[in-house]
Design an enzyme around this catalytic site. Structure first.
Site, mmCIF file in Angstrom:
data_model
loop_
_atom_site.group_PDB
_atom_site.id
_atom_site.type_symbol
_atom_site.label_atom_id
_atom_site.label_comp_id
_atom_site.label_asym_id
_atom_site.label_seq_id
_atom_site.Cartn_x
_atom_site.Cartn_y
_atom_site.Cartn_z
ATOM 1 N N GLU A 1 37.865 49.043 37.384
ATOM 2 C CA GLU A 1 38.552 47.960 38.374
ATOM 3 C C GLU A 1 40.213 48.042 37.801
ATOM 4 O OE1 GLU A 1 38.228 43.496 40.792
ATOM 5 O OE2 GLU A 1 36.688 45.086 40.290
ATOM 6 N N SER B 1 35.471 41.126 35.974
ATOM 7 C CA SER B 1 34.464 42.414 36.537
ATOM 8 C C SER B 1 35.092 43.757 36.541
ATOM 9 C CB SER B 1 33.624 42.236 37.950
ATOM 10 O OG SER B 1 33.139 41.065 38.619
ATOM 11 N N ARG C 1 37.494 46.631 47.655
ATOM 12 C CA ARG C 1 38.899 46.618 46.305
ATOM 13 C C ARG C 1 39.456 48.514 46.372
ATOM 14 N NH1 ARG C 1 36.031 42.899 46.972
ATOM 15 N NH2 ARG C 1 34.837 41.715 45.877
#
Length: 349
Positions: free
Chosen positions: A341, A246, A160
Site C-alpha cells: 500500500e 496496513s 484503495r
C-alpha cells in the site's frame, strides 16, 4: 533535510532540496519550478504512506504546510459542504467534523496523514471510504500547467484506488503523478447519528447490530479504540505505531483461488471477492512480532500482522527485506501476491 523525520516509518535519507509551502501560490510555484527545471519532485503530506530509500531523494521535496478548513455551504438547502486544504491533518479534520456534527467522517478517525492524500488512495476503514463524502478535488495539473477541479465522477474511485493514483506524467526521471491535490471539498449533512454501521467488528465494539445508527461521537471513539488496539494510532512511545499502517492491501481475487475457510467480502467486481491480507499472512506462518532474525530492527507489529514496524534503528532496506519475506511466504502458500500500500520512493518492494 533528512526524510526519516517526516515519515511515520521513520526511515529515509536526505532530500537534495526541501521546500515548505505556506500558501497555494507557494505550492504551485514549487511544483512548477521543479517541472520547468526537469528536477525530480516529491510532494509530501503527512508521510504516513511512503517508504523512502536510505539514499534519500535526489530532487525537490515539497511539503504542504497549509491546514485550513472552511464551511462552504451551511446545510440550509439540505447539504453541507466543507473544504480543507491538502495539508490539513486528516484526523484533526475528522475530530472537527464530529464535534461539528458533520456526518460521514466518523468511521475514518485515527487515520494518519494529510487530507490531500485521502482521495488519492481512497482511504477507508470499518466499512467507510473517503469517496463516500468527497465532492470536488481541486488540483494542479502538471501536464497542462493549470488548476483543475475534478468532480466525484472524474475521480474514478475504487478500492484503495483512484484516477489520481493511476494517472502519471512523463519526465526525465520517469513517470510521476500528474495531479497535485490543492484542496478537497466534502459533501455531507448535519446529523448526530452516523451512517448505518456496516462493519461487524465495529458493530461488536459498539454493542449493536449491523445496520444500526449510533451517535457519531460514539463511532469515532470506538474506531479510535479499535485502531489503538492494533497499533494504528500514532504514538511516539509505541514502536508498533512506527509504521505505514496496513502495509498490504486486501487482495481481490477469484473466489476459487481461496481456501474454503478464508474470509470473503464483497469486492464490487463481478466474479471476484475481497479477502483479508492479515488472514493470509497469519495462515502463511507469520505471527505478530515476526522478524527475519531475532532482535532485528524491523518486524511485524506485535498487535497486528498487517503492519510492518520500525523497532528503532531500522533502515528502509530492513523493511523491504521483511516485506519481501512476507509477500513471498504468502505467494508460496496461497499463490496470491500481496500488493504494498505505501508508495516506494527510490525503492521497490
Amino acid at each position: 533535510m533528512n526524510l526519516a523525520s517526516l515519515t511515520t516509518l521513520r526511515v529515509g535519507g536526505p532530500a537534495r532540496e526541501f521546500r515548505e509551502a505556506a500558501t497555494e501560490a507557494e505550492l504551485i510555484d514549487a511544483v512548477r519550478s521543479a517541472d520547468a527545471d526537469g528536477t525530480p519532485l516529491l510532494v509530501l503530506g503527512g508521510g504516513s504512506n511512503v517508504l523512502v530509500s536510505d539514499d534519500g531523494f535526489d530532487g525537490v521535496v515539497v511539503r504542504d504546510a497549509r491546514a485550513d478548513v472552511s464551511l462552504v455551504n451551511d446545510g440550509a438547502c439540505g447539504g453541507l459542504s466543507i473544504t480543507a486544504t491538502a495539508g490539513t491533518p486528516w484526523d484533526g479534520l475528522v475530530a472537527q467534523a464530529v464535534a461539528s456534527k458533520w456526518s460521514g467522517f466518523e468511521a475514518l478517525a485515527g487515520i494518519p496523514g494529510s487530507t490531500g492524500a485521502t482521495p488519492i488512495q481512497n482511504v477507508g476503514a470499518y466499512g467507510a471510504e473517503v469517496s463516500d463524502i468527497v465532492s470536488i478535488i481541486r488540483t494542479w495539473d502538471r501536464e497542462d500547467r493549470q488548476v483543475r477541479s475534478l468532480p466525484l465522477i472524474k475521480a474514478q474511485f475504487g478500492y484503495r484506488d483512484s484516477m489520481l493514483k493511476r494517472t502519471m506524467t512523463d519526465g526525465p526521471w520517469g513517470p510521476t503523478p500528474r495531479y497535485v491535490v490543492l484542496d478537497v471539498t466534502f459533501h455531507t449533512r448535519m446529523a448526530s447519528l452516523g451512517a448505518p454501521v456496516r462493519y461487524q467488528q465495529l458493530a461488536t465494539a459498539l454493542g449493536v447490530e449491523l445496520g444500526t445508527r449510533v451517535p457519531i461521537i460514539d463511532v469515532r471513539e470506538a474506531v479510535l479504540a479499535l485502531r489503538a488496539s492494533k497499533g494504528m494510532v500514532l504514538d511516539a512511545a509505541d514502536h508498533d505505531t512506527w509504521s505505514a499502517g496496513s502495509f498490504f492491501t486486501n487482495p481481490v481475487v477469484a473466489d476459487d483461488a481461496l481456501p474454503e475457510d478464508a474470509p470473503r467480502y464483497p469486492s464490487g467486481r463481478e466474479g471476484l471477492v475481497k479477502t483479508s491480507a492479515a488472514w493470509l499472512i497469519e495462515q502463511a506462518g507469520f505471527t505478530r512480532g515476526f522478524a527475519i532474525a531475532p532482535g532485528a530492527p524491523a518486524s511485524l507489529s506485535t498487535k497486528h500482522t498487517l503492519a510492518l514496524t520500525n523497532r528503532g534503528g531500522a533502515t528502509a532496506a530492513d523493511l523491504v527485506a521483511l516485506a519481501r519475506a512476507v509477500r513471498d511466504g504468502v505467494r508460496e502458500r496461497f499463490g496470491i501476491t500481496l500488493v504494498p500500500e505505501p508508495v516506494g520512493v527510490g525503492i521497490t518492494v
